[in-house]
Write a protein that holds these residues in place. Sequence first.
Motif, PDB file in Angstrom:
ATOM      1  N   MET A  39     -46.055  26.766   1.107  1.00  0.00           N
ATOM      2  CA  MET A  39     -46.988  25.936   0.366  1.00  0.00           C
ATOM      3  C   MET A  39     -46.247  25.050  -0.627  1.00  0.00           C
ATOM      4  SD  MET A  39     -50.113  25.247  -0.044  1.00  0.00           S
ATOM      5  CE  MET A  39     -51.147  24.452  -1.204  1.00  0.00           C
ATOM      6  N   LEU A  40     -45.262  25.617  -1.315  1.00  0.00           N
ATOM      7  CA  LEU A  40     -44.497  24.841  -2.277  1.00  0.00           C
ATOM      8  C   LEU A  40     -43.675  23.757  -1.580  1.00  0.00           C
ATOM      9  CD1 LEU A  40     -43.809  24.504  -5.241  1.00  0.00           C
ATOM     10  CD2 LEU A  40     -41.962  26.132  -4.936  1.00  0.00           C
ATOM     11  N   GLU A  41     -43.215  24.052  -0.354  1.00  0.00           N
ATOM     12  CA  GLU A  41     -42.456  23.063   0.404  1.00  0.00           C
ATOM     13  C   GLU A  41     -43.314  21.849   0.734  1.00  0.00           C
ATOM     14  OE1 GLU A  41     -40.770  24.923   3.815  1.00  0.00           O
ATOM     15  OE2 GLU A  41     -39.662  26.375   2.620  1.00  0.00           O
ATOM     16  N   ARG A  42     -44.593  22.077   1.037  1.00  0.00           N
ATOM     17  CA  ARG A  42     -45.498  20.967   1.315  1.00  0.00           C
ATOM     18  C   ARG A  42     -45.676  20.091   0.089  1.00  0.00           C
ATOM     19  NH1 ARG A  42     -50.679  23.280   4.576  1.00  0.00           N
ATOM     20  NH2 ARG A  42     -49.558  24.129   6.355  1.00  0.00           N
ATOM     21  N   CYS A  43     -45.826  20.718  -1.073  1.00  0.00           N
ATOM     22  CA  CYS A  43     -45.985  19.953  -2.320  1.00  0.00           C
ATOM     23  C   CYS A  43     -44.742  19.121  -2.607  1.00  0.00           C
ATOM     24  CB  CYS A  43     -46.271  20.887  -3.488  1.00  0.00           C
ATOM     25  SG  CYS A  43     -47.846  21.732  -3.395  1.00  0.00           S
ATOM     26  N   ILE A  44     -43.588  19.711  -2.430  1.00  0.00           N
ATOM     27  CA  ILE A  44     -42.342  18.992  -2.679  1.00  0.00           C
ATOM     28  C   ILE A  44     -42.184  17.847  -1.683  1.00  0.00           C
ATOM     29  CG2 ILE A  44     -39.825  19.210  -2.614  1.00  0.00           C
ATOM     30  CD1 ILE A  44     -40.198  22.027  -3.794  1.00  0.00           C
ATOM     31  N   THR A  45     -42.484  18.087  -0.425  1.00  0.00           N
ATOM     32  CA  THR A  45     -42.398  17.037   0.593  1.00  0.00           C
ATOM     33  C   THR A  45     -43.406  15.930   0.301  1.00  0.00           C
ATOM     34  OG1 THR A  45     -41.720  18.690   2.212  1.00  0.00           O
ATOM     35  CG2 THR A  45     -42.485  16.572   3.061  1.00  0.00           C
ATOM     36  N   TYR A  46     -44.593  16.303  -0.133  1.00  0.00           N
ATOM     37  CA  TYR A  46     -45.645  15.335  -0.459  1.00  0.00           C
ATOM     38  C   TYR A  46     -45.189  14.401  -1.577  1.00  0.00           C
ATOM     39  CZ  TYR A  46     -50.306  13.622  -1.699  1.00  0.00           C
ATOM     40  OH  TYR A  46     -51.386  12.834  -1.971  1.00  0.00           O
ATOM     41  N   VAL A  47     -44.504  14.936  -2.560  1.00  0.00           N
ATOM     42  CA  VAL A  47     -44.043  14.131  -3.689  1.00  0.00           C
ATOM     43  C   VAL A  47     -42.793  13.344  -3.331  1.00  0.00           C
ATOM     44  CG1 VAL A  47     -43.095  14.266  -6.013  1.00  0.00           C
ATOM     45  CG2 VAL A  47     -45.113  15.574  -5.437  1.00  0.00           C
ATOM     46  N   LEU A  48     -41.870  13.952  -2.614  1.00  0.00           N
ATOM     47  CA  LEU A  48     -40.612  13.282  -2.310  1.00  0.00           C
ATOM     48  C   LEU A  48     -40.763  12.135  -1.312  1.00  0.00           C
ATOM     49  CD1 LEU A  48     -38.018  16.189  -2.179  1.00  0.00           C
ATOM     50  CD2 LEU A  48     -38.331  14.478  -3.954  1.00  0.00           C
ATOM     51  N   THR A  49     -41.767  12.197  -0.436  1.00  0.00           N
ATOM     52  CA  THR A  49     -41.958  11.110   0.511  1.00  0.00           C
ATOM     53  C   THR A  49     -42.475   9.854  -0.179  1.00  0.00           C
ATOM     54  OG1 THR A  49     -44.160  11.915   1.048  1.00  0.00           O
ATOM     55  CG2 THR A  49     -42.349  12.598   2.493  1.00  0.00           C
ATOM     56  N   GLU A  50     -43.233  10.032  -1.234  1.00  0.00           N
ATOM     57  CA  GLU A  50     -43.747   8.896  -1.989  1.00  0.00           C
ATOM     58  C   GLU A  50     -43.775   9.269  -3.474  1.00  0.00           C
ATOM     59  OE1 GLU A  50     -47.573   6.063  -1.658  1.00  0.00           O
ATOM     60  OE2 GLU A  50     -46.948   7.098   0.161  1.00  0.00           O
ATOM     61  N   PRO A  51     -42.732   8.947  -4.222  1.00  0.00           N
ATOM     62  CA  PRO A  51     -42.622   9.364  -5.620  1.00  0.00           C
ATOM     63  C   PRO A  51     -43.682   8.759  -6.543  1.00  0.00           C
ATOM     64  CG  PRO A  51     -40.490   8.622  -4.791  1.00  0.00           C
ATOM     65  CD  PRO A  51     -41.512   8.294  -3.760  1.00  0.00           C
ATOM     66  N   LEU A  52     -44.319   7.690  -6.106  1.00  0.00           N
ATOM     67  CA  LEU A  52     -45.346   7.073  -6.930  1.00  0.00           C
ATOM     68  C   LEU A  52     -46.536   8.021  -7.143  1.00  0.00           C
ATOM     69  CD1 LEU A  52     -45.814   4.409  -8.395  1.00  0.00           C
ATOM     70  CD2 LEU A  52     -47.045   3.607  -6.385  1.00  0.00           C
TER      71      LEU A  52
END
Length: 105
Positions: free
Chosen positions: A1-14
């Motif tokens: 679950m935490l990996e999804r959050c990190i991927t979600y933020v890192l793909t689009e930092p805005l």
Amino acid sequence: MLERCITYVLTEPLRLVHFGRALLRVSGILFLAGVMGAMATTTISVVTGMAKTSRPTVELIDLVADLPTWWIPESVIGYGFALFCGAAGAWAVRTGRKFQRLVRY
């Protein structure tokens, strides 16, 4: 679950920047509501205290009985939560901007 959050933020930092700005706005609204509530209760308490011999304690729920007041900070814990929201928002904006510079979005 935490990996999804990190991927979600890192793909689009805005997204992280927008989340941080939202937290900063929430923090400001909480502080403003808390100060306005404290001013209102103090004013009513002083005005009713002028008519009586002792100054009564007036609660915010007595002033606005029809509105929900659970979200308005009235104690140190409430103001601490608002301060935490502001600090987390500032951190999120700063981190999002750093990620934007690194990824070149």
